[in-house]
Design a protein around this motif. Structure first.
Motif, PDB file in Angstrom:
ATOM      1  N   LEU A 130     -19.465 -38.174 -12.717  1.00 12.17           N
ATOM      2  CA  LEU A 130     -18.431 -37.640 -11.853  1.00 12.17           C
ATOM      3  C   LEU A 130     -17.963 -36.314 -12.443  1.00 12.17           C
ATOM      4  O   LEU A 130     -17.513 -36.265 -13.590  1.00 12.17           O
ATOM      5  CB  LEU A 130     -17.267 -38.634 -11.776  1.00 12.17           C
ATOM      6  CG  LEU A 130     -16.337 -38.605 -10.580  1.00 12.17           C
ATOM      7  CD1 LEU A 130     -17.094 -38.873  -9.285  1.00 12.17           C
ATOM      8  CD2 LEU A 130     -15.238 -39.643 -10.750  1.00 12.17           C
ATOM      9  N   GLU A 134     -14.478 -33.248  -9.169  1.00  7.57           N
ATOM     10  CA  GLU A 134     -14.377 -34.448  -8.349  1.00  7.57           C
ATOM     11  C   GLU A 134     -13.321 -35.393  -8.916  1.00  7.57           C
ATOM     12  O   GLU A 134     -12.574 -36.026  -8.166  1.00  7.57           O
ATOM     13  CB  GLU A 134     -15.734 -35.147  -8.278  1.00  7.57           C
ATOM     14  CG  GLU A 134     -15.810 -36.314  -7.309  1.00  7.57           C
ATOM     15  CD  GLU A 134     -15.684 -35.914  -5.858  1.00  7.57           C
ATOM     16  OE1 GLU A 134     -15.612 -36.818  -4.990  1.00  7.57           O
ATOM     17  OE2 GLU A 134     -15.660 -34.704  -5.560  1.00  7.57           O
ATOM     18  N   GLN A 135     -13.241 -35.486 -10.233  1.00  2.00           N
ATOM     19  CA  GLN A 135     -12.201 -36.296 -10.847  1.00  2.00           C
ATOM     20  C   GLN A 135     -10.822 -35.800 -10.437  1.00  2.00           C
ATOM     21  O   GLN A 135      -9.932 -36.595 -10.090  1.00  2.00           O
ATOM     22  CB  GLN A 135     -12.327 -36.255 -12.370  1.00  2.00           C
ATOM     23  CG  GLN A 135     -13.522 -36.993 -12.942  1.00  2.00           C
ATOM     24  CD  GLN A 135     -13.555 -36.914 -14.458  1.00  2.00           C
ATOM     25  OE1 GLN A 135     -12.543 -37.079 -15.124  1.00  2.00           O
ATOM     26  NE2 GLN A 135     -14.731 -36.648 -15.008  1.00  2.00           N
ATOM     27  N   ASP A 152     -11.883 -45.459  -6.149  1.00  2.14           N
ATOM     28  CA  ASP A 152     -13.345 -45.599  -6.093  1.00  2.14           C
ATOM     29  C   ASP A 152     -13.833 -46.881  -6.755  1.00  2.14           C
ATOM     30  O   ASP A 152     -15.036 -47.145  -6.769  1.00  2.14           O
ATOM     31  CB  ASP A 152     -14.023 -44.404  -6.762  1.00  2.14           C
ATOM     32  CG  ASP A 152     -14.500 -43.368  -5.765  1.00  2.14           C
ATOM     33  OD1 ASP A 152     -14.716 -43.733  -4.595  1.00  2.14           O
ATOM     34  OD2 ASP A 152     -14.657 -42.199  -6.142  1.00  2.14           O
ATOM     35  N   SER A 410     -15.515 -41.728  -2.533  1.00  3.48           N
ATOM     36  CA  SER A 410     -16.845 -41.210  -2.841  1.00  3.48           C
ATOM     37  C   SER A 410     -17.954 -41.882  -2.051  1.00  3.48           C
ATOM     38  O   SER A 410     -19.109 -41.450  -2.127  1.00  3.48           O
ATOM     39  CB  SER A 410     -17.129 -41.367  -4.339  1.00  3.48           C
ATOM     40  OG  SER A 410     -16.264 -40.567  -5.108  1.00  3.48           O
ATOM     41  N   ASN A 412     -19.556 -44.466  -2.660  1.00  3.11           N
ATOM     42  CA  ASN A 412     -20.619 -44.774  -3.616  1.00  3.11           C
ATOM     43  C   ASN A 412     -20.606 -46.268  -3.896  1.00  3.11           C
ATOM     44  O   ASN A 412     -19.609 -46.810  -4.385  1.00  3.11           O
ATOM     45  CB  ASN A 412     -20.424 -43.980  -4.910  1.00  3.11           C
ATOM     46  CG  ASN A 412     -21.673 -43.943  -5.765  1.00  3.11           C
ATOM     47  OD1 ASN A 412     -22.338 -44.956  -5.959  1.00  3.11           O
ATOM     48  ND2 ASN A 412     -22.002 -42.767  -6.279  1.00  3.11           N
ATOM     49  N   LEU A 416     -18.103 -47.531 -10.854  1.00  5.04           N
ATOM     50  CA  LEU A 416     -17.539 -46.409 -11.601  1.00  5.04           C
ATOM     51  C   LEU A 416     -16.906 -46.895 -12.898  1.00  5.04           C
ATOM     52  O   LEU A 416     -16.120 -47.846 -12.896  1.00  5.04           O
ATOM     53  CB  LEU A 416     -16.477 -45.704 -10.747  1.00  5.04           C
ATOM     54  CG  LEU A 416     -15.755 -44.509 -11.403  1.00  5.04           C
ATOM     55  CD1 LEU A 416     -16.730 -43.380 -11.700  1.00  5.04           C
ATOM     56  CD2 LEU A 416     -14.614 -44.025 -10.509  1.00  5.04           C
ATOM     57  N   GLY A 425     -18.629 -42.080 -14.645  1.00  3.48           N
ATOM     58  CA  GLY A 425     -19.821 -42.019 -13.814  1.00  3.48           C
ATOM     59  C   GLY A 425     -20.127 -43.356 -13.169  1.00  3.48           C
ATOM     60  O   GLY A 425     -19.572 -44.401 -13.529  1.00  3.48           O
TER      61      GLY A 425
END
Length: 508
Positions: A130, A134-135, A152, A410, A412, A416, A425
């Motif tokens: 990350l 983005e953080q 996230d 995200s 995703n 995380l 990440g």
């Protein structure tokens, strides 16, 4: 020989831990006397390999075996006399065969197929780091009362860990030992809960407690730091949160410091013994022991590996440590009649072989008393890569799945967590599922401080929520092909064992 799944069911049914040696009787009895001195060759004309020599545990036998090790061209690296395991280096190509003939030796074998030099983790794919930008973006949109990147962390909400933290975040008297590639204890999310006094490097097969020895060799050895954050990242207004943010976490490094990051048996033996002797209540094992994906009992070297690691993990259980391990990422049915292994040995030239998972074991995950964990994604269904097996998988946990997309900032589907050098990440794998279960076990231990490993395992299963086998064919990656078949019912089945763990139920 009894199938491993049968032994595992027996271990669940009664509050005792059965050793592989005692319950299956697959190890040979003590061999005949050692060969005469004039027949022994001391020539160091072979590759310098590492070995485990497994013996009876009485002082006389161990002393005699140590003499024979030296006599046969071996050098003792470490001796774990309480479990009868001796780690040895030798360049004598006949060393293992000669040691198997020594009176008092139960098994002996090489722990690698390539010479000693200055990747058995169960994550699926490389980490997605990350970025700082983005953080910052995610932190700016954080909800009050949450960690900056928690939006996230779909995995926390999936098992009620966000709500559990408000009830009981875990006890400082409970430590989870991360047996892995090393943990960056300087990370701001890990430092508040890190236990240096319970950390070490076991890479050589002998514990090194030098300050900082437990850290990863470099930023590419990020696996252990990610696992540690999933377990116990502090709720401190920084980054992410762990499932059990109030417990302590320790690092026992076992991965080779080179690009292979291999987890050799002697390192893992050292880790289990160290954890047991340093009061670690739970270990997380997100790897398989290299160099064999499956260790077959008809091969004397692989047999010795199973024996040595099993002795160590059983010792840890007897000392009060619960061992939690990932099921693997091969989408293998560990209860199948046959599996194809085309990756072993992974330290030299791999050869394709067909194995029976009831005779050839994924170590440590298929050892008795170890909690075997499969992975699920955000939808709560088996991750496309996760291995499974009726009577083998005990419980499941969030491991991530790139095909199961969450409604998060995200979008995703991976997990995380923390990475070295103050980074964060995403990773996916049964490597990520296992620490979720280890953390829930830590919450249970916090609530039930006198619970034994067997009782903790029973509690894990009792609070789990089982979605049951899929109603139709399982197509994990959506390509129209059936990828796996789930056996069992609503209460227990091959995909999820007794179900997906629930952190909130664990503390209520």
């Amino acid at each position: 020989m009894a199938h491993l799944r049968s032994r595992r069911r027996l271990a669940l049914a009664v509050p005792v831990v059965l050793s592989l040696t005692a319950s299956l009787g697959f190890l040979p009895s003590a061999a005949s006397a050692a060969p005469a001195a004039d027949t022994v060759t001391r020539a160091a004309d072979g590759p310098n390999l590492a070995y485990v020599v497994n013996t009876r545990t009485d002082d006389r036998t161990i002393a005699s075996v140590r003499r024979e090790i030296t006599h046969n061209g071996g050098t003792v690296v470490a001796g774990y006399d309480r479990i009868g395991v001796i780690v040895v280096h030798s360049a004598n190509p006949d060393f293992a065969a000669r040691m198997r003939a020594v009176r008092g030796v139960d098994s002996a074998g090489a722990t690698r197929t390539a010479p000693l030099s200055a990747a058995g983790t169960t994550d699926e794919g490389a980490a997605q780091v990350l970025s700082r930008a983005e953080q910052a973006r995610l932190a700016a949109g954080a909800t009050a009362g949450e960690e900056p990147l928690e939006a996230d962390q779909w995995d926390l909400r999936a098992i009620g860990a966000d709500r559990a933290a408000k009830v009981n975040p875990g006890s400082r008297n409970v430590t989870v030992g991360v047996i892995d590639t090393g943990v960056d204890d300087t990370h701001p999310d890990i430092a508040p809960n890190f236990s240096a006094s319970q950390s070490a490097s076991c890479v050589s097969g002998k514990a090194d407690t030098t300050y900082g020895a437990w850290r990863p060799a470099d930023a590419d050895h990020y696996h252990g730091t990610h696992v540690a954050g999933e377990i116990a990242a502090a709720r401190n207004g920084v980054g992410v949160a762990g499932v059990a943010p109030g417990v302590k976490v320790a690092s026992i490094t076992v991965a080779q410091p080179d690009e292979t990051s291999l987890f050799y048996p002697e390192s893992v033996v050292c880790a289990f013994v160290f954890a047991a002797d340093h009061g670690i209540e739970i270990t997380n094992n997100s790897y398989y022991v290299d160099p064999w994906l499956y260790n077959c009992m008809d091969d004397p070297d692989q047999r010795a590996i199973v024996d040595a690691v099993n002795r160590a993990q059983l010792y840890a259980q007897r000392k009060g440590t619960l061992n939690v391990a990932s099921a693997g990422n091969s989408n293998d049915d560990l209860d199948a009649d046959a599996l194809v292994d085309d990756s072993s040995p992974d330290d030299s030239t791999a050869q394709t072989r067909t194995i029976d998972p009831h005779e050839c074991f994924d170590v440590p995950t298929q050892l008795p008393g170890v909690v075997t964990v499969s992975a699920v994604g955000v939808k709560g269904t088996k991750s496309y890569y996760s291995s499974y097996g009726q009577g083998v998988v005990d419980v499941a946990g969030p491991g991530g799945d790139k095909y199961q997309i969450p409604d998060t900032p995200s979008k995703n589907g991976r997990v995380l967590s923390t990475l070295p050098n103050n980074q964060y990440g995403f990773l996916q794998g049964t490597s990520m599922a296992s620490p979720h279960v280890a953390a829930v076990a830590a919450l249970l231990k916090s609530a039930h401080p006198h619970a034994t490993p067997a009782q903790l395992q029973a509690l894990l299963k009792a609070q789990a929520d089982n979605p049951g086998c899929p109603a139709g064919p399982y197509d994990g990656d959506g390509d129209g092909v059936v990828d796996a078949t789930c056996a069992g019912g609503k209460r227990v089945n091959g995909f999820y064992g007794f179900g997906v763990v629930d952190a909130l139920r664990a503390v209520e």
